[in-house]
Enzyme design. Sequence first.
Site, short mmCIF file in Angstrom:
data_model
loop_
_atom_site.label_atom_id
_atom_site.label_comp_id
_atom_site.label_asym_id
_atom_site.label_seq_id
_atom_site.Cartn_x
_atom_site.Cartn_y
_atom_site.Cartn_z
N LYS A 75 -1.97 20.52 -11.20
CA LYS A 75 -1.45 19.94 -9.72
C LYS A 75 -0.31 18.53 -10.56
CE LYS A 75 -1.73 20.25 -5.60
NZ LYS A 75 -2.45 20.96 -4.52
N ASP A 115 3.19 20.73 -2.23
CA ASP A 115 2.38 20.45 -1.40
C ASP A 115 3.01 19.64 -0.16
OD1 ASP A 115 -0.85 19.86 -2.18
OD2 ASP A 115 -0.09 18.58 -1.51
N1 GLU Z 1 -0.44 22.74 -2.84
C1 GLU Z 1 -0.91 24.11 -2.32
C2 GLU Z 1 -3.00 24.10 -2.74
O1 GLU Z 1 -3.30 23.05 -2.60
C3 GLU Z 1 -0.65 25.43 -2.89
C4 GLU Z 1 -0.63 25.46 -4.44
C5 GLU Z 1 -0.03 27.02 -4.81
O2 GLU Z 1 0.41 27.75 -4.21
O3 GLU Z 1 0.00 27.22 -5.73
O4 GLU Z 1 -3.94 25.16 -2.68
#
Ligand code: GLU
Length: 448
Positions: A128, A168
Amino acid sequence: MANEQLLNDFMAKVIARNPNEAEFHQAVEEVAMTVLPFIEENPKYKAAKVLERMTEPERVILFRVPWVDDKGEIQINKGYRIEMNSAIGPYKGGLRFHPTVNLGILKFLAFEQVLKNSLTTLPMGGGKGGSDFDPKGKSDAEVMRFTQSFMSELFRHIGPNTDVPAGDIGVGGREIGFMFGQYKRLRNEFTGVLTGKGIEWGGSLIRPEATGYGQVYFAEEMLKTRGDSLKGKICTVSGSGNVAQYATEKVTELGGKVVTLSDSAGFIYDPEGVDAEKLAFVMYLKNEKRGRIKEYAEKYGCEYHEGQRPWGIKCDVALPSATQNEVNEEEAKTLIANGCFVVSEGANMPSTPDAINVYIENKILYGPAKAANAGGVAVSGLEMSQNSMRYGWSREEVDTKLRNIMIDIHDNCVKYGTEKDGYINHMVGANIAGFVKVADAMLAQGIV
Ligand code: GLU
C-alpha cells in the site's frame, strides 16, 4: 477467540515495535485475536514465527514529493510505499492521497491487503502507498504536477513483476493516467505496472465497478445462507466515491433500494431511492464536477444532514463505503435496533472493534472488509493477467470471474468461520483463510 494473555503478549510486542500507529495496532489485533488460537493448534506456524514476520513490512519506502502549485509556490508532501509481503506474488495494493495519510494508516492498509489478496485466490502479495497530498480543491494541472513528481521517485521501486500499485481514496482514473504516463516516460516501456488503467491503454473492463459490485455480491452470498436476497431490501450506503457508486448500481439492479449517500461534509437521505438516473448525476457530480453530495439534496429535494453519518437511518443492510472507523459502537447498536441485519464493508476497516463486537454478539451477517471488498483488487489481478497475455476479456467474462471469486471467498469464510451453533463468523473465516495461504508459502520459502 484468543486466550487473553496470549493476545496481550503478542500485541505488547507489536505496539512496542510500532509506537503511535493506532490503526495498524487495530488491524493487527483483529487478526491476532482470531488467528492466534489457530496457530496454537498448528504449532508449525508458531515455531516459524509466521505472524510475527507478517506484521513487519518487508520494506518501507519514504520519500519527498516536491511540486509547484498554480500560484508558483513550492509545496512539499510525503510519499510512501509499504511493501508488506511478497510470499504469494508481487506486492499489490492501492495508493491513497489524503491529508490523513501517515505510516500507521498505510501499514494497517498494507497488512489488510496481504490477507485480502490471499483470499482472492489470485497470486498477489500485499502493499500500500500514497501521500498526505489533498487532491480536494486542486486543479488538474496541480494534480498532474504532483503525481508526476510522486512517480519520479516511486518508479524505481515498482514494476509489473515487483510491485503493482492501483487506486484508493483520492486516486482514480485521472491520477492513474498521469502516473502511468510518467512511469512509461521514465522507463521507456509499456507494461502493466499499475492497475485501474483506462480501457484503451491496458485497463480491464469492470475494474471501476469491481469493489462495489463485489461488496454487493458478497452481501447477496451472506443473505443466501439465510434463504434471503437483496430484493426489496433498504440499504444505507456511506461515501459517494467509486465504491459507493457501484455498490448503489448493483443493489438497484438486484432489486434493493439505496436511500443514503455521504461525503465528509454530511449525508443525503432519499427515501425514494437513488435510482439509475440519480446515480448518473452522482457520478457526474463526484467524478467530473468534483462537487459536494449536498447538491444532490438540492437537486432532488430530499433531506441533507450536515456533519452526520447515515447510520441512524432505518435499513436492512448497511454498506459502509467511505473510510476507516466510520461506524462506532453506538452507531452499530442503532443500526441493529432499527432492524439492520447485514453489514457488508466496502471501505477498509470501516467498523471499530467495538462495533464489530456488537455485530457478532447480535449474530448478524457481517462481511468484513478484507472479504467483502476484495472484488476491487481481484479485478486488478485479472487486469494483470490480461496485460501479461496482451489480451482483454469481455465485460461478461470479467464480471463472471468476479462473481465466482466473491463466491469462493464466501465459501472460504464458511469453511473456516462456522461456529458450533451454525453461526458463520465471516471475520474469523476471512482472517484464518487469508492467513493460511500466505503462512504456508512463507514456511515453504524459509526464513526470509
Ligand atoms: N485500494 C483497493 C483495495 O483496498 C484496490 C487495490 C488494488 O486494486 O490493487 O483493495
